[in-house]
Design a protein around this motif. Structure first.
Motif, PDB file in Angstrom:
ATOM      1  N   GLU A  45       0.870  -1.190   0.458  1.00 26.18           N
ATOM      2  CA  GLU A  45      -0.100  -0.377   0.342  1.00 26.18           C
ATOM      3  C   GLU A  45       0.879   1.100   0.238  1.00 26.18           C
ATOM      4  O   GLU A  45       0.391   2.465  -0.909  1.00 26.18           O
ATOM      5  CB  GLU A  45      -0.875   0.013   0.978  1.00 26.18           C
ATOM      6  CG  GLU A  45      -1.558   0.774   1.620  1.00 26.18           C
ATOM      7  CD  GLU A  45      -2.938   0.877   0.036  1.00 26.18           C
ATOM      8  OE1 GLU A  45      -3.320   2.160  -0.325  1.00 26.18           O
ATOM      9  OE2 GLU A  45      -3.424  -0.029  -0.529  1.00 26.18           O
ATOM     10  N   ASN A  48       2.074   1.838  -3.368  1.00 25.78           N
ATOM     11  CA  ASN A  48       1.034   2.543  -4.414  1.00 25.78           C
ATOM     12  C   ASN A  48       0.880   3.524  -4.002  1.00 25.78           C
ATOM     13  O   ASN A  48       0.505   3.822  -5.163  1.00 25.78           O
ATOM     14  CB  ASN A  48       0.017   1.397  -4.031  1.00 25.78           C
ATOM     15  CG  ASN A  48      -0.128   0.233  -4.500  1.00 25.78           C
ATOM     16  OD1 ASN A  48       0.618  -0.396  -5.700  1.00 25.78           O
ATOM     17  ND2 ASN A  48      -1.084  -0.413  -4.337  1.00 25.78           N
ATOM     18  N   ASN A  49       0.579   4.501  -2.755  1.00 25.90           N
ATOM     19  CA  ASN A  49       0.827   5.635  -2.913  1.00 25.90           C
ATOM     20  C   ASN A  49       1.450   6.203  -2.793  1.00 25.90           C
ATOM     21  O   ASN A  49       0.853   7.651  -3.298  1.00 25.90           O
ATOM     22  CB  ASN A  49       0.202   5.600  -0.760  1.00 25.90           C
ATOM     23  CG  ASN A  49      -1.319   4.869  -0.599  1.00 25.90           C
ATOM     24  OD1 ASN A  49      -1.912   4.843  -1.135  1.00 25.90           O
ATOM     25  ND2 ASN A  49      -1.045   5.292   1.156  1.00 25.90           N
ATOM     26  N   ARG A  52       1.267   6.700  -7.000  1.00 25.68           N
ATOM     27  CA  ARG A  52      -0.430   7.887  -7.010  1.00 25.68           C
ATOM     28  C   ARG A  52       0.394   9.228  -6.743  1.00 25.68           C
ATOM     29  O   ARG A  52      -0.324  10.502  -7.428  1.00 25.68           O
ATOM     30  CB  ARG A  52      -1.054   7.413  -6.163  1.00 25.68           C
ATOM     31  CG  ARG A  52      -1.955   6.022  -5.912  1.00 25.68           C
ATOM     32  CD  ARG A  52      -2.818   5.997  -5.279  1.00 25.68           C
ATOM     33  NE  ARG A  52      -3.766   5.066  -5.380  1.00 25.68           N
ATOM     34  CZ  ARG A  52      -3.837   4.117  -4.384  1.00 25.68           C
ATOM     35  NH1 ARG A  52      -2.836   4.153  -3.293  1.00 25.68           N
ATOM     36  NH2 ARG A  52      -4.446   2.946  -3.846  1.00 25.68           N
ATOM     37  N   SER A  93      -1.888   7.204 -17.299  1.00 26.27           N
ATOM     38  CA  SER A  93      -1.812   5.829 -17.006  1.00 26.27           C
ATOM     39  C   SER A  93      -2.641   4.877 -18.165  1.00 26.27           C
ATOM     40  O   SER A  93      -2.335   4.017 -17.992  1.00 26.27           O
ATOM     41  CB  SER A  93      -3.844   6.174 -16.071  1.00 26.27           C
ATOM     42  OG  SER A  93      -5.194   6.060 -16.592  1.00 26.27           O
ATOM     43  N   VAL A 102      -3.256   1.777 -10.158  1.00 26.15           N
ATOM     44  CA  VAL A 102      -3.474   2.808  -8.579  1.00 26.15           C
ATOM     45  C   VAL A 102      -3.956   3.953  -8.602  1.00 26.15           C
ATOM     46  O   VAL A 102      -3.908   4.497  -7.505  1.00 26.15           O
ATOM     47  CB  VAL A 102      -1.719   2.617  -7.685  1.00 26.15           C
ATOM     48  CG1 VAL A 102      -1.828   1.230  -7.815  1.00 26.15           C
ATOM     49  CG2 VAL A 102      -1.016   3.700  -8.752  1.00 26.15           C
ATOM     50  N   VAL A 103      -4.626   4.065  -9.949  1.00 26.67           N
ATOM     51  CA  VAL A 103      -4.991   6.267  -9.668  1.00 26.67           C
ATOM     52  C   VAL A 103      -6.498   5.948 -10.165  1.00 26.67           C
ATOM     53  O   VAL A 103      -7.158   4.958 -10.083  1.00 26.67           O
ATOM     54  CB  VAL A 103      -4.775   6.451 -10.546  1.00 26.67           C
ATOM     55  CG1 VAL A 103      -2.944   7.614 -10.582  1.00 26.67           C
ATOM     56  CG2 VAL A 103      -4.542   5.961 -12.292  1.00 26.67           C
ATOM     57  N   ASN A 106      -9.484   3.455  -9.501  1.00 23.91           N
ATOM     58  CA  ASN A 106      -9.246   2.280  -9.202  1.00 23.91           C
ATOM     59  C   ASN A 106      -8.401   1.873  -7.178  1.00 23.91           C
ATOM     60  O   ASN A 106      -7.781   0.790  -6.942  1.00 23.91           O
ATOM     61  CB  ASN A 106      -7.650   1.806  -9.385  1.00 23.91           C
ATOM     62  CG  ASN A 106      -8.400   0.831 -11.148  1.00 23.91           C
ATOM     63  OD1 ASN A 106      -9.478   0.237 -11.211  1.00 23.91           O
ATOM     64  ND2 ASN A 106      -7.663   1.256 -12.644  1.00 23.91           N
ATOM     65  N   THR A 107      -8.606   3.262  -6.533  1.00 15.00           N
ATOM     66  CA  THR A 107      -7.923   3.448  -5.494  1.00 15.00           C
ATOM     67  C   THR A 107      -8.631   2.828  -4.846  1.00 15.00           C
ATOM     68  O   THR A 107      -9.250   3.269  -4.463  1.00 15.00           O
ATOM     69  CB  THR A 107      -7.485   5.226  -4.888  1.00 15.00           C
ATOM     70  OG1 THR A 107      -6.934   5.882  -6.589  1.00 15.00           O
ATOM     71  CG2 THR A 107      -7.209   5.584  -4.385  1.00 15.00           C
ATOM     72  N   LYS A 112      -6.838   9.147  -2.926  1.00 14.30           N
ATOM     73  CA  LYS A 112      -6.806   9.440  -4.653  1.00 14.30           C
ATOM     74  C   LYS A 112      -5.480  10.378  -5.033  1.00 14.30           C
ATOM     75  O   LYS A 112      -4.720  10.400  -6.033  1.00 14.30           O
ATOM     76  CB  LYS A 112      -7.713   9.685  -4.475  1.00 14.30           C
ATOM     77  CG  LYS A 112      -8.767   8.441  -4.640  1.00 14.30           C
ATOM     78  CD  LYS A 112      -9.892   9.003  -5.925  1.00 14.30           C
ATOM     79  CE  LYS A 112     -10.751   7.466  -5.767  1.00 14.30           C
ATOM     80  NZ  LYS A 112     -12.161   8.367  -5.984  1.00 14.30           N
ATOM     81  N   TYR A 113      -4.979  11.224  -3.541  1.00 13.60           N
ATOM     82  CA  TYR A 113      -4.120  12.283  -4.488  1.00 13.60           C
ATOM     83  C   TYR A 113      -4.463  12.967  -5.528  1.00 13.60           C
ATOM     84  O   TYR A 113      -3.942  13.896  -5.749  1.00 13.60           O
ATOM     85  CB  TYR A 113      -2.521  12.131  -4.315  1.00 13.60           C
ATOM     86  CG  TYR A 113      -1.944  11.780  -3.556  1.00 13.60           C
ATOM     87  CD1 TYR A 113      -2.301  12.085  -1.556  1.00 13.60           C
ATOM     88  CD2 TYR A 113      -1.891   9.547  -2.919  1.00 13.60           C
ATOM     89  CE1 TYR A 113      -1.144  11.207  -0.594  1.00 13.60           C
ATOM     90  CE2 TYR A 113      -2.048   8.730  -1.749  1.00 13.60           C
ATOM     91  CZ  TYR A 113      -1.047   9.663  -0.686  1.00 13.60           C
ATOM     92  OH  TYR A 113      -1.119   9.530   0.395  1.00 13.60           O
ATOM     93  N   THR A 114      -5.302  13.675  -5.631  1.00 17.17           N
ATOM     94  CA  THR A 114      -6.158  14.775  -6.970  1.00 17.17           C
ATOM     95  C   THR A 114      -7.071  15.541  -6.033  1.00 17.17           C
ATOM     96  O   THR A 114      -7.841  16.241  -7.255  1.00 17.17           O
ATOM     97  CB  THR A 114      -7.438  13.520  -7.456  1.00 17.17           C
ATOM     98  OG1 THR A 114      -8.117  12.977  -6.562  1.00 17.17           O
ATOM     99  CG2 THR A 114      -6.124  12.364  -8.338  1.00 17.17           C
TER     100      THR A 114
END
Length: 520
Positions: A45, A48-49, A52, A93, A102-103, A106-107, A112-114
């Motif tokens: 995780e 993945n973070n 992202r 992507s 991962v974005v 799919n998070t 999501k950091y968006t």
């Protein structure tokens, strides 16, 4: 060592008193297996973070570098265009399966950091890193500060801060920065120049930003942008005269009426084409590629050059403008529109409007040469200062000897376009409608020559002298001796010594000032 036994009793339907005995070593292995699973899951995780976040950072960097907007009008999942930031992540992507996994949708969870908050935080960190790098490069060196303001797309005032300095290799650099200098250990006493726009809160002599800096640093000399200063000086001066101020308001109104809609603009172009054909048929004008392509330029409130283009356009297209305004007046949709257009036509065909039209053309024709020279990217400051002086002299000559030629050209224009010419010997009438009254002490000639012609030119001269003061002019002329262009063609030892002695004496010791001439 013997391993202790663990007794565990559990109730079971088949065996209510079943007893299980386990070794503690088995329990340790089982616990270690759980820890490995948790650590593996956490590590995945975390990876993945980071991916992202890296994707969001790179997309933010690209958008910021390209000066693109981040947000979209509709960022919902059903939107076809969710804004540049999210759409760029989606685009990235498509070329990377790891990123795609991962974005966005799919998070797992909320990381999501968006979000807009994350976007702003990323930009803030990037900006801080850039500013810190600039501060490290400047160090304890001297620098100048340049400030300008402009509206963004949301019509909010935004301020741009630029630092100008000489790096270790001797090259001049300019970087965008931030308004708070002390936060980055940039000392005000190291400022050696200021440049702002024409806003009073920036350039104000007593309470403006430049005045506040001068209190702490007497060598932070304020030099306004020369081209911008010229525009502001001339626009401000022209509007100090009531009749000229009203003239520009009428000019803008007439242009808006004529080209305010596509229908009226088409009528103007059609009428212009007919006029050009008639003039060509009578050999009044020459033909050629790119010739006779007249158009109305939009007149901006603070742009002197746009006023000049509008005036030239109106003089060239006077007949077709009158024709289009008459057509609009006849086809007016309501009494208000009909009255507004009819009033504009009366102003357009008045002798006073025509006189001011030609007067401002003459003044702008003189200053336009200087304006165009100051707008060049490669600027010769010494030549610019000479142009300022020359412009003042030519405007003064217009004031002394220009009235009779101007009046002759105005009368000729009025005769050509069948406009009533005012009798210069009659009494000048003030006011409008029932408030009109004659002034027994003023003739029409006195009103036009003294009240408009002379006063308008005097305000121009006064503003030019005020904005291009002797201190700033001398500072720029002396500084031009340091210009490295053309192998230091403008290099003068006397000017550099005077610059040090008069403007920056505390930056050099007495001994250094004595040695400066021989060193140069």
């Amino acid at each position: 060592m013997n391993c202790p036994l663990i007794r565990h009793e559990s109730k079971d339907p088949n065996s209510p008193h079943k007893i299980t005995v386990k070794c503690c070593e088995d329990l340790k292995n089982y616990s270690r297996h759980i820890d490995e699973l948790i650590e593996k899951q956490t590590s995945k995780e975390l990876k993945n973070n980071r991916l992202r976040l890296k994707t969001s950072i790179e997309c933010a960097r690209w958008l910021a570098f390209q000066a693109c907007a981040f947000r979209g009008h509709d960022e919902s999942l059903d939107s076809k265009n969710r804004g540049n930031f999210i759409e760029l992540i989606k685009f990235t992507s498509t070329f990377n399966d790891k990123v795609a996994s991962v974005v966005l949708e799919n998070t797992l969870g909320n990381a999501k950091y968006t979000s807009p908050t994350i976007q702003k935080e990323i930009l803030h960190i990037l900006a801080s890193n850039v500013r810190n790098a600039i501060c490290e490069e400047i160090g304890d060196a001297k620098f100048c500060i340049l400030v300008d303001e402009a509206w963004d797309e949301s019509k909010k005032e935004q301020m741009a801060i630029i630092l100008r300095f000489v790096d270790k290799e001797g090259f001049i650099k300019e970087f965008f920065f931030h308004v708070v200098l002390s936060h980055y250990n940039l000392h005000i006493e190291n400022i050696r120049g200021q440049g702002y726009d024409g806003a009073s809160n920036m350039r104000g002599k007593w309470n403006g930003l430049q005045a506040l800096f001068l209190k702490d640093c007497p060598y932070a000399y304020y030099v306004h942008c020369i081209a911008h200063r010229l525009q502001l000086a001339l626009v401000t001066a022209s509007r100090e005269v009531k009749d000229v101020h009203q003239f520009f308001d009428h000019l803008v109104n007439i242009i808006n009426i004529v080209v305010g809609s596509s229908k009226h603009n088409d009528e103007l172009q059609h009428a212009q084409a007919e006029q050009v054909e008639n003039m060509i048929a009578s050999n009044e004008i020459e033909t050629g590629r790119g010739a006779n392509q007249w158009y109305f330029a939009t007149s901006w409130r603070t742009r002197w050059g746009s006023h000049f283009q509008s005036i030239c356009s109106l003089i060239k297209m006077f007949d077709v403008t009158c024709k289009v305004i008459n057509t609009i007046s006849e086809e007016g949709a309501n009494y208000k529109q009909h009255g507004n257009v009819e009033g504009a036509y009366q102003v357009l065909t008045s002798f006073e409007f025509i006189l001011i039209l030609h007067l401002m053309k003459e003044i702008m024709r003189i200053t336009n040469v200087l304006f165009q020279a100051l707008q060049q990217h490669s600027q010769d400051l010494l030549n610019a200062m000479h142009l300022v002086s020359t412009t003042k002299s030519i405007i003064q000559k217009l004031r002394d000897d220009g009235w009779e030629p101007l009046l002759d050209s105005v009368i000729s224009f009025c005769e050509q376009h069948e406009i009533d010419i005012s009798d210069m010997n009659t009494r000048y009438t003030k006011g409008q409608g029932r408030y009109r009254r004659q002034d027994e002490d003023l003739t029409m000639e006195h009103h036009f020559r003294i009240g408009i012609f002379t006063v308008a030119i005097d305000f121009q001269l006064q503003e030019l002298k005020s904005r291009f003061c002797e201190l700033t002019t001398e500072l720029v002329i002396l500084s031009s001796a340091l210009n490295p262009k053309n192998a230091f063609r403008l290099f003068k030892i006397v000017d550099i010594c005077n610059l040090v002695k008069k403007y920056y004496p505390q930056d050099f010791t007495v001994h250094e000032q004595e040695l400066l001439k021989s060193q140069l």
